[in-house]
Design an enzyme around this catalytic site. Structure first.
Site: not given
Ligand code: PBG
Length: 333
Positions: A201, A254
């Site tokens: 991520k 992601k």
């Molecule tokens: C929470 C999380 C996030 C997303 C999914 N889980 C935001 C972040 O890490 O700030 C983002 C998903 C999206 O943008 O559709 N940790």
């Protein structure tokens, strides 16, 4: 060359493009609703559907409305839902995250009850539940204490398992979170509940609309100390390897579109693990914005993007387009 037709070799790729019937036969990548996962944002109340300004067509939903969307998605053949909670009460420790009466837990029970065949996956992170919007604790001198919050992540995962989640999806990018959750689930009597790890991520600019949706923007600072540097791909394989060692059953990359190379490399390195890619909020918002202005044909552009994510090697695509794309495919895209 004389005035006769130019000499073309026998290999003419265009023969396979002459009709939709033949193009369909020659198609290498097929989209199927079963490989889509629909994210849902759940909160308290009844009959609540609050549209998210930066994500047209996506709503904060009360549990009854979430059940309705889940049922519709299941009817369209969508493979699963990914639940995010918006609590009524936020505090420094994210106390609501493991509350069995919170929206995510109630939605999990209600959806498993109403549509048992639909996979329910829950996001495990504290950022939706902390008043400062960070994924872990803040120490008295203002530093981020991520590891200290691991027991809270485990408690949230166990609470989701108790509610009937099929899979839990830790998204906080804290070293060791997968192993901690695996031991916690096993110790609590949930050895069969799997972990869908947000293994790879990135600290991305494409999460903005999500943070509006989940009210989870960090009040100060950012997430670059724990989410990955967008410049790094080799490191993605290291992250994925660590999560596999710690018991991740499925892996995720992601965001998706700006990381197709990472999807490809992760699938090649871990061919035996189902791989998901999260087509995130900012990616959805870009398509919506272009479509609203008439600058892109939404159906074609969205299906092209989803196809590219599958072609790169993702088995599953988490996307706000899941139900809409399933509808487009049903109606003959
Ligand atoms: C929470 C999380 C996030 C997303 C999914 N889980 C935001 C972040 O890490 O700030 C983002 C998903 C999206 O943008 O559709 N940790």
């Amino acid at each position: 060359m004389t005035d006769s037709a130019p000499a073309l070799g026998p290999d003419r790729p265009q023969r396979l493009r002459q009709s939709e019937a033949v193009r369909r036969l020659a198609r290498e990548t097929r989209l199927h609703p079963a490989s889509f996962i629909l994210p849902l944002f759940v909160k308290a109340g009844e009959g609540v559907r609050d549209e998210i300004a930066s994500m047209p067509g996506v709503f904060q939903l009360s549990v009854d409305e979430a059940v309705r969307e889940a049922r519709e998605a299941a009817g369209l053949g969508v493979g699963g839902v990914l639940l995010f909670g918006i609590p009524e009460h936020k505090d420094a420790e994210g106390s609501a995250a493991d509350d069995d009466a919170e929206a995510v837990q109630r939605a999990t029970r209600a959806i498993k009850d109403a549509v048992p065949d639909l996979a329910v996956i829950t996001d495990v992170c504290l950022c939706e539940y902390t008043d400062h919007g960070h994924c872990g604790f803040i120490t008295t001198d203002g530093a981020l204490d991520l590891e200290g919050s691991l027991p809270r992540h485990v408690a949230a995962a166990v609470s989701h398992a108790r509610a009937g989640a099929d899979l839990v999806a830790p998204s906080s990018m804290i070293d060791g979170v997968v192993g901690a959750i695996r031991s916690g689930l096993d110790a609590a009597g949930f050895p069969h509940v799997g972990i869908f790890s947000y293994a790879v991520k990135y600290a991305s600019a494409f999460y903005g609309p999500f943070r509006d949706a989940a009210n989870s923007a960090p009040a100060f600072g950012d997430r670059r100390t724990h989410q990955m540097d967008p410049a790094n791909a080799r490191e993605a394989l290291r992250e994925a390897a660590l999560d596999v060692e710690q018991g991740a059953d499925l892996l995720m990359v992601k965001p998706a579109l700006a990381y197709l190379d990472v999807i490809r490399q992760t699938k090649a390195a871990f061919p035996d693990r189902p791989l998901g890619a999260y087509h995130v909020s900012g990616e959805y918002a870009m398509l919506k914005a272009a479509a609203e202005r008439g600058w892109a044909d939404e159906r074609r552009a969205a299906l092209e993007v989803l196809t590219s994510i599958r072609r790169a090697g993702a088995d599953l695509v988490i996307t706000y387009y899941a139900a809409q794309a399933a509808r487009w495919l049903r109606d003959g895209a």
